[in-house]
Design a protein around this motif. Sequence first.
Motif, mmCIF file in Angstrom:
data_model
loop_
_atom_site.group_PDB
_atom_site.id
_atom_site.type_symbol
_atom_site.label_atom_id
_atom_site.label_comp_id
_atom_site.label_asym_id
_atom_site.label_seq_id
_atom_site.Cartn_x
_atom_site.Cartn_y
_atom_site.Cartn_z
ATOM 1 N N SER A 1 51.556 36.776 68.152
ATOM 2 C CA SER A 1 51.825 36.826 66.721
ATOM 3 C C SER A 1 53.221 36.288 66.440
ATOM 4 C CB SER A 1 51.690 38.244 66.206
ATOM 5 O OG SER A 1 52.616 39.079 66.856
ATOM 6 N N ARG A 2 53.437 35.822 65.217
ATOM 7 C CA ARG A 2 54.705 35.189 64.901
ATOM 8 C C ARG A 2 55.762 36.210 64.512
ATOM 9 N NH1 ARG A 2 56.295 35.422 59.892
ATOM 10 N NH2 ARG A 2 54.900 35.634 58.102
ATOM 11 N N GLY A 3 57.012 35.761 64.591
ATOM 12 C CA GLY A 3 58.151 36.516 64.074
ATOM 13 C C GLY A 3 58.358 37.852 64.763
ATOM 14 N N PRO A 4 59.044 38.764 64.058
ATOM 15 C CA PRO A 4 59.422 38.656 62.641
ATOM 16 C C PRO A 4 60.723 37.876 62.383
ATOM 17 C CG PRO A 4 60.068 40.791 63.485
ATOM 18 C CD PRO A 4 59.344 40.091 64.606
ATOM 19 N N TYR A 5 61.427 37.465 63.471
ATOM 20 C CA TYR A 5 62.681 36.742 63.278
ATOM 21 C C TYR A 5 62.485 35.251 63.537
ATOM 22 C CZ TYR A 5 64.906 41.344 63.468
ATOM 23 O OH TYR A 5 65.270 42.648 63.231
ATOM 24 N N PHE A 6 63.164 34.467 62.715
ATOM 25 C CA PHE A 6 63.213 33.022 62.884
ATOM 26 C C PHE A 6 64.686 32.650 62.885
ATOM 27 C CE2 PHE A 6 59.224 34.139 61.028
ATOM 28 C CZ PHE A 6 58.296 33.326 61.663
ATOM 29 N N GLY A 7 65.265 32.577 64.096
ATOM 30 C CA GLY A 7 66.708 32.398 64.185
ATOM 31 C C GLY A 7 67.411 33.621 63.646
ATOM 32 N N SER A 8 68.240 33.447 62.625
ATOM 33 C CA SER A 8 68.966 34.565 62.018
ATOM 34 C C SER A 8 68.285 35.088 60.755
ATOM 35 C CB SER A 8 70.393 34.123 61.673
ATOM 36 O OG SER A 8 70.372 33.029 60.760
ATOM 37 N N THR A 9 67.039 34.664 60.537
ATOM 38 C CA THR A 9 66.302 35.049 59.335
ATOM 39 C C THR A 9 65.089 35.895 59.696
ATOM 40 O OG1 THR A 9 66.955 32.999 58.231
ATOM 41 C CG2 THR A 9 65.090 34.178 57.293
ATOM 42 N N LEU A 10 64.836 36.918 58.885
ATOM 43 C CA LEU A 10 63.670 37.770 59.071
ATOM 44 C C LEU A 10 62.671 37.479 57.960
ATOM 45 C CD1 LEU A 10 63.694 41.584 59.841
ATOM 46 C CD2 LEU A 10 62.095 40.615 58.211
ATOM 47 N N ILE A 11 61.428 37.166 58.336
ATOM 48 C CA ILE A 11 60.355 36.932 57.372
ATOM 49 C C ILE A 11 59.176 37.808 57.780
ATOM 50 C CG2 ILE A 11 58.805 35.261 56.303
ATOM 51 C CD1 ILE A 11 60.780 33.074 57.038
ATOM 52 N N PRO A 12 58.829 38.808 56.966
ATOM 53 C CA PRO A 12 57.709 39.682 57.321
ATOM 54 C C PRO A 12 56.390 38.930 57.303
ATOM 55 C CG PRO A 12 58.446 40.125 55.081
ATOM 56 C CD PRO A 12 59.431 39.175 55.676
ATOM 57 N N TRP A 13 55.370 39.557 57.845
ATOM 58 C CA TRP A 13 54.081 38.876 58.034
ATOM 59 C C TRP A 13 53.462 38.413 56.721
ATOM 60 C CZ3 TRP A 13 48.920 40.651 56.917
ATOM 61 C CH2 TRP A 13 48.878 41.847 56.207
ATOM 62 N N ALA A 14 53.749 39.117 55.623
ATOM 63 C CA ALA A 14 53.192 38.722 54.333
ATOM 64 C C ALA A 14 53.935 37.542 53.718
ATOM 65 C CB ALA A 14 53.227 39.903 53.364
ATOM 66 N N SER A 15 55.060 37.150 54.331
ATOM 67 C CA SER A 15 55.878 36.034 53.834
ATOM 68 C C SER A 15 56.298 36.234 52.379
ATOM 69 C CB SER A 15 55.123 34.697 53.981
ATOM 70 O OG SER A 15 54.825 34.442 55.339
ATOM 71 N N ASN A 16 56.517 37.476 51.994
ATOM 72 C CA ASN A 16 56.900 37.777 50.617
ATOM 73 C C ASN A 16 58.391 38.084 50.479
ATOM 74 O OD1 ASN A 16 56.694 40.171 52.064
ATOM 75 N ND2 ASN A 16 56.179 41.386 50.253
ATOM 76 N N ALA A 17 59.160 37.843 51.548
ATOM 77 C CA ALA A 17 60.600 38.093 51.499
ATOM 78 C C ALA A 17 61.294 37.249 52.559
ATOM 79 C CB ALA A 17 60.901 39.570 51.716
ATOM 80 N N VAL A 18 62.550 36.935 52.301
ATOM 81 C CA VAL A 18 63.394 36.252 53.281
ATOM 82 C C VAL A 18 64.682 37.057 53.380
ATOM 83 C CG1 VAL A 18 64.687 34.179 53.862
ATOM 84 C CG2 VAL A 18 62.423 33.983 52.804
ATOM 85 N N VAL A 19 64.952 37.579 54.562
ATOM 86 C CA VAL A 19 66.102 38.462 54.761
ATOM 87 C C VAL A 19 67.045 37.834 55.778
ATOM 88 C CG1 VAL A 19 66.851 40.770 55.450
ATOM 89 C CG2 VAL A 19 64.648 40.469 54.298
ATOM 90 N N ARG A 20 68.331 37.781 55.411
ATOM 91 C CA ARG A 20 69.355 37.279 56.337
ATOM 92 C C ARG A 20 70.371 38.384 56.573
ATOM 93 N NH1 ARG A 20 67.987 32.937 53.039
ATOM 94 N NH2 ARG A 20 67.171 31.142 54.203
ATOM 95 N N PRO A 21 70.088 39.257 57.535
ATOM 96 C CA PRO A 21 70.975 40.392 57.793
ATOM 97 C C PRO A 21 72.307 39.949 58.383
ATOM 98 C CG PRO A 21 69.295 40.248 59.491
ATOM 99 C CD PRO A 21 68.937 39.227 58.452
#
Length: 231
Positions: free
Chosen positions: A1-21
């Motif tokens: 399964s993909r993610g939930p992190y893409f580099g320094s970005t978090l995108i949940p499975w629903a792809s309804n948010a982009v989080v850069r902690p």
Amino acid sequence: SRGPYFGSTLIPWASNAVVRPGKIVRACTEAEAIAAVDAEPESGSVRVVGSGHSFSAIYETRGTSLYLDWCDTPLLLPGDTDSTEEDELKTYNGVVRISAGCSIATLVNFAGENNLEVRGIGGVHAQSIGGSIGTSLHGVDAWGFARFIEGLEVYPGGTPGVANTKNRIDSMEWWSSLGRRGIVLRADIRVFAAQTVHRETTGRASTAAVVEATRAAASSATADADTIGVT
């Protein structure tokens, strides 16, 4: 399964948010998860991430995004009887002790290998154990997943480095807590004897015949009690 992190970005499975902690910590042990909380100077600025299977905005943080990246081998403990439960739930046949970072799939597969089944889960098994408790995973049973929690090991962060063990009653305040009370590190989950439903269609059968076949199978010998056959 993909993610939930893409580099320094978090995108949940629903792809309804982009989080850069501000920081991402992948905890590979309970000790590393506790250390990550203690290292954050501002209380409440650590957000725990299981598998990212949620529609909510609980991932949002400018502080530490803490990924539960460990899954120890599950342990099967003895079952018991809970007289406070409904009849069909009173006797549970075992308790699986499992890390919060493990997936529901790991729990289901481990139980199945021991001829046991997990109650209260749905058709998606990618969620983490910790996340499923914190967000009150819904399932096919009317009771839901959290109903079958026997106990938890948690870290509320009040006393640095000291985790707490919660019994069934005390753990209820952690159900659907969305991480507000702290981190779930480990869970003890009640499991039940697995049942196999076998159905064969050999022709048109009347409703009465089906009911009678089911009644006969349900009252068969003890050795066959876990298999119901309808012909």
